[in-house]
Write a protein that holds these residues in place. Structure first.
Motif, PDB file in Angstrom:
ATOM      1  N   LYS A 127     -12.168   1.651  -8.464  1.00 16.80           N
ATOM      2  CA  LYS A 127     -11.255   0.144  -9.321  1.00 16.80           C
ATOM      3  C   LYS A 127      -9.778  -0.087  -8.241  1.00 16.80           C
ATOM      4  O   LYS A 127      -9.510  -1.086  -8.635  1.00 16.80           O
ATOM      5  CB  LYS A 127     -11.696  -0.030 -10.629  1.00 16.80           C
ATOM      6  CG  LYS A 127     -12.859   1.110 -11.162  1.00 16.80           C
ATOM      7  CD  LYS A 127     -13.259  -0.296 -11.400  1.00 16.80           C
ATOM      8  CE  LYS A 127     -14.921   0.347 -12.369  1.00 16.80           C
ATOM      9  NZ  LYS A 127     -15.878  -1.253 -12.031  1.00 16.80           N
ATOM     10  N   ASN A 128      -9.459   1.100  -7.737  1.00 14.72           N
ATOM     11  CA  ASN A 128      -7.901   0.387  -7.535  1.00 14.72           C
ATOM     12  C   ASN A 128      -7.477   0.317  -5.860  1.00 14.72           C
ATOM     13  O   ASN A 128      -6.527  -0.185  -6.023  1.00 14.72           O
ATOM     14  CB  ASN A 128      -7.246   1.893  -8.363  1.00 14.72           C
ATOM     15  CG  ASN A 128      -6.946   2.037  -9.712  1.00 14.72           C
ATOM     16  OD1 ASN A 128      -6.619   1.062 -10.259  1.00 14.72           O
ATOM     17  ND2 ASN A 128      -7.601   2.718  -9.389  1.00 14.72           N
ATOM     18  N   THR A 129      -8.452   0.133  -5.556  1.00 16.83           N
ATOM     19  CA  THR A 129      -8.485   0.330  -3.526  1.00 16.83           C
ATOM     20  C   THR A 129      -8.612  -0.523  -3.010  1.00 16.83           C
ATOM     21  O   THR A 129      -9.257  -1.293  -3.403  1.00 16.83           O
ATOM     22  CB  THR A 129      -9.822   1.730  -3.333  1.00 16.83           C
ATOM     23  OG1 THR A 129      -9.569   2.651  -3.919  1.00 16.83           O
ATOM     24  CG2 THR A 129      -9.244   1.618  -1.537  1.00 16.83           C
ATOM     25  N   ARG A 130      -7.424  -0.517  -2.095  1.00 20.16           N
ATOM     26  CA  ARG A 130      -7.608  -2.189  -1.497  1.00 20.16           C
ATOM     27  C   ARG A 130      -8.443  -2.353  -0.262  1.00 20.16           C
ATOM     28  O   ARG A 130      -8.053  -1.506   0.814  1.00 20.16           O
ATOM     29  CB  ARG A 130      -6.197  -2.615  -1.494  1.00 20.16           C
ATOM     30  CG  ARG A 130      -6.138  -4.013  -0.569  1.00 20.16           C
ATOM     31  CD  ARG A 130      -5.185  -5.308  -1.440  1.00 20.16           C
ATOM     32  NE  ARG A 130      -5.309  -6.007  -1.949  1.00 20.16           N
ATOM     33  CZ  ARG A 130      -4.638  -7.005  -2.897  1.00 20.16           C
ATOM     34  NH1 ARG A 130      -3.007  -6.964  -1.767  1.00 20.16           N
ATOM     35  NH2 ARG A 130      -4.407  -6.850  -3.660  1.00 20.16           N
ATOM     36  N   ASP A 164      -8.687   7.385  -4.947  1.00 29.63           N
ATOM     37  CA  ASP A 164      -8.832   5.537  -5.751  1.00 29.63           C
ATOM     38  C   ASP A 164      -7.588   5.113  -6.847  1.00 29.63           C
ATOM     39  O   ASP A 164      -7.722   5.105  -8.347  1.00 29.63           O
ATOM     40  CB  ASP A 164     -10.142   5.468  -6.787  1.00 29.63           C
ATOM     41  CG  ASP A 164     -10.033   3.815  -6.740  1.00 29.63           C
ATOM     42  OD1 ASP A 164      -9.649   2.719  -6.715  1.00 29.63           O
ATOM     43  OD2 ASP A 164     -11.130   3.716  -7.570  1.00 29.63           O
ATOM     44  N   GLU A 165      -6.368   5.332  -6.725  1.00 31.55           N
ATOM     45  CA  GLU A 165      -5.288   5.633  -7.554  1.00 31.55           C
ATOM     46  C   GLU A 165      -4.161   4.396  -6.629  1.00 31.55           C
ATOM     47  O   GLU A 165      -5.010   3.951  -5.958  1.00 31.55           O
ATOM     48  CB  GLU A 165      -4.218   6.542  -7.085  1.00 31.55           C
ATOM     49  CG  GLU A 165      -4.699   8.223  -7.207  1.00 31.55           C
ATOM     50  CD  GLU A 165      -3.612   9.244  -6.886  1.00 31.55           C
ATOM     51  OE1 GLU A 165      -3.891  10.619  -7.741  1.00 31.55           O
ATOM     52  OE2 GLU A 165      -3.121   8.909  -5.516  1.00 31.55           O
ATOM     53  N   PRO A 166      -4.069   3.849  -7.977  1.00 31.86           N
ATOM     54  CA  PRO A 166      -3.522   2.272  -7.496  1.00 31.86           C
ATOM     55  C   PRO A 166      -2.081   2.489  -6.237  1.00 31.86           C
ATOM     56  O   PRO A 166      -1.646   3.509  -5.905  1.00 31.86           O
ATOM     57  CB  PRO A 166      -2.378   1.852  -9.079  1.00 31.86           C
ATOM     58  CG  PRO A 166      -3.535   3.187  -9.883  1.00 31.86           C
ATOM     59  CD  PRO A 166      -3.566   4.049  -8.916  1.00 31.86           C
ATOM     60  N   GLY A 167      -2.657   1.979  -5.731  1.00 32.13           N
ATOM     61  CA  GLY A 167      -1.936   1.588  -3.736  1.00 32.13           C
ATOM     62  C   GLY A 167      -3.026   2.173  -2.885  1.00 32.13           C
ATOM     63  O   GLY A 167      -2.031   2.526  -1.689  1.00 32.13           O
ATOM     64  N   THR A 168      -3.963   2.944  -3.183  1.00 30.18           N
ATOM     65  CA  THR A 168      -4.657   3.537  -1.984  1.00 30.18           C
ATOM     66  C   THR A 168      -5.402   2.476  -1.091  1.00 30.18           C
ATOM     67  O   THR A 168      -6.081   0.824  -1.773  1.00 30.18           O
ATOM     68  CB  THR A 168      -5.999   3.635  -2.593  1.00 30.18           C
ATOM     69  OG1 THR A 168      -5.370   4.883  -3.579  1.00 30.18           O
ATOM     70  CG2 THR A 168      -6.619   4.025  -1.810  1.00 30.18           C
ATOM     71  N   CYS A 169      -5.174   2.419  -0.088  1.00 33.95           N
ATOM     72  CA  CYS A 169      -5.745   1.166   0.774  1.00 33.95           C
ATOM     73  C   CYS A 169      -6.780   1.710   1.989  1.00 33.95           C
ATOM     74  O   CYS A 169      -6.683   3.099   2.331  1.00 33.95           O
ATOM     75  CB  CYS A 169      -4.909   0.268   1.728  1.00 33.95           C
ATOM     76  SG  CYS A 169      -3.870  -0.683   0.428  1.00 33.95           S
ATOM     77  N   CYS A 207       1.044  -1.610   0.035  1.00 38.69           N
ATOM     78  CA  CYS A 207       0.023  -0.207  -0.057  1.00 38.69           C
ATOM     79  C   CYS A 207       0.806   0.983   0.103  1.00 38.69           C
ATOM     80  O   CYS A 207       1.963   2.139   0.688  1.00 38.69           O
ATOM     81  CB  CYS A 207      -1.183  -0.218   1.233  1.00 38.69           C
ATOM     82  SG  CYS A 207      -2.245  -1.044   1.014  1.00 38.69           S
TER      83      CYS A 207
END
Length: 433
Positions: A267-270, A239-244, A185
């Motif tokens: 789409k990109n949130t974990r 909601d960017e890649p690496g968002t948790c 993350c």
């Protein structure tokens, strides 16, 4: 981080010395506890004090409140007592279990503690309340130990008469932070209650994330709401890649939070969480692997409900002693109650072996003396001075081990075998090399 790579299939292999088997085995249960009197509200039979060879204990938890309800904890306490009493009692003693509904209020918590005093209980066991500032002074004045509180309030980790069996929310949220660091993350949003207890979580999570340079966003949320859409929007941000996003709300509001999360469909949130906010029943009710918790990371105090170490708990829940009360074996409150009664059983057994009578003072003295209590579910527990956490705020927090789990194929399973020690995080240190 320090991790144990062994399997939980037989028992947590934290040490390689011989362990005591859990309470559930029929042979062990025969030397356990006796008849219990469960009570509605803050009740209990008027003669529920310790007399003769009887031992009286109390378990409390809120019920009928909505989001904070933990009726399975008191139902299990009653079931344990009834089950064990049919098998001969605890080292020759009958055990009376008084239960109390603390209503998730300051007054309710104080009233339950006062009832414990009036009943002359030997210990309060496996109870749930966020109002430690209200109930702990009452117990302290009477010299009554608290064994295995859920770990929601600071006094549970600082009072000399508290013996927590898990690391409470501090260990969960700090462990979850390290789990998310390992997951890659880049930013973490903590959705947590807008309460003093929620405020404390920020520091633990920040300490876990800081060495990795991960940005932390504080997202305060109401404890009860049917629509958490604004909260989720703030948590996922762009909601960017690496968002948790991790949740530290109770199970019911977490379910509502996940409904809002699913509608926004980032789409990109974990997503991640901690046990108690998420458990198997929440995974099931939100769609299993196809729901928002599919692939989610979860930090827990214990191995998953499917592990063999819970066979004893399952055996008691399957008996008629539950009186029709539903008990969710995956509920961490239920599991903590089970562990706490195992600790009490072991303490009483050790006192009997030493030829000492059982009393509140004797139980506390035994545990304070550094006697190792190994019930085969957690790493061995030791509340002696030399094992205290080097923290002025939480010296009683002695179990700093957690498990990393993930939702796979709709089931909560171990992400990696064994326990992970996050003691360094709880003391504000640096990760081990």
């Amino acid at each position: 981080m320090t991790s144990r790579r062994d399997s939980f299939q037989a028992r947590p292999p934290i040490v390689r010395r011989r362990r005591r088997r859990p309470i559930a085995a029929a042979a062990t249960a025969a030397v356990l506890l006796p008849t219990l009197f469960s009570a509605s509200a803050c009740g209990g039979s008027a003669d529920a004090s310790t007399s003769g060879n009887d031992l009286t204990v109390m378990t409390w938890a809120p019920a009928g409140t909505g989001s904070a309800d933990r009726p399975g904890m008191t139902a299990l306490a009653s079931a344990i007592g009834q089950d064990v009493n049919t098998k001969g009692g605890l080292n020759g003693h009958r055990l009376r279990v008084v239960t109390c509904n603390e209503h998730n209020t300051v007054d309710g918590a104080r009233a339950c503690a006062q009832q414990a005093v009036d009943a002359k209980v030997v210990a309060v066991i496996g109870s749930y309340s966020q109002w430690g500032e209200a109930f702990m002074p009452v117990l302290e004045r009477a010299g009554i130990p608290l064994i295995g509180g859920y770990g929601l309030s600071q006094p549970e980790f600082s009072s000399p008469l508290s013996y927590p069996v898990d690391g409470g929310m501090p260990a969960l949220i700090a462990g979850n932070g390290r789990q998310l660091v390992d997951a890659g993350c880049k930013s973490v949003a903590l959705v947590r209650p807008d309460t003093p207890a929620g405020d404390n979580l920020l520091g633990y999570l920040g300490t876990a994330l800081r060495p990795a340079g991960i940005r932390l966003t504080d997202v305060k949320a109401p404890e009860q709401s049917s629509d958490y859409t604004p909260v989720v929007r703030k948590a996922i941000g762009k909601d960017e890649p690496g968002t948790c996003v991790t949740s530290a709300l109770a199970a019911e509001p977490t379910g509502n939070l996940l409904d809002s999360y699913r509608r926004l469909n980032p789409k990109n949130t974990r997503i991640a969480s901690v046990i108690g906010s998420v458990q198997q029943s929440v995974v099931d009710s939100t769609g299993g692997d196809s729901g928002p918790l599919g692939g989610a990371y979860v930090t827990s105090w214990y191995p998953p409900e499917s592990a063999k170490i819970w066979d004893g708990l399952r055996a008691v829940v399957r008996t008629d002693t539950t009186n029709g009360h539903p008990i969710d074996v995956s509920d961490p409150g239920v599991q903590t109650t089970w562990v706490a009664y195992e600790v009490f059983r072991t303490a009483v057994q050790k006192l009997a072996e030493a030829g000492k009578p059982v009393s509140a003072k004797a139980v506390s003295s035994l545990l304070d003396g550094g006697e190792v209590i190994d019930v085969g579910i957690t790493p061995p527990l030791n509340w002696g001075t030399t094992n205290m956490l080097p923290s002025s705020g939480s010296p009683r927090l002695v179990n700093t081990w957690v498990t990393y789990q993930a939702v796979r194929n709709g089931r909560m399973t171990l992400q990696q075998p064994g326990f992970v020690d996050i003691r360094w995080t709880l003391t504000g240190g640096r990760p081990p090399a």
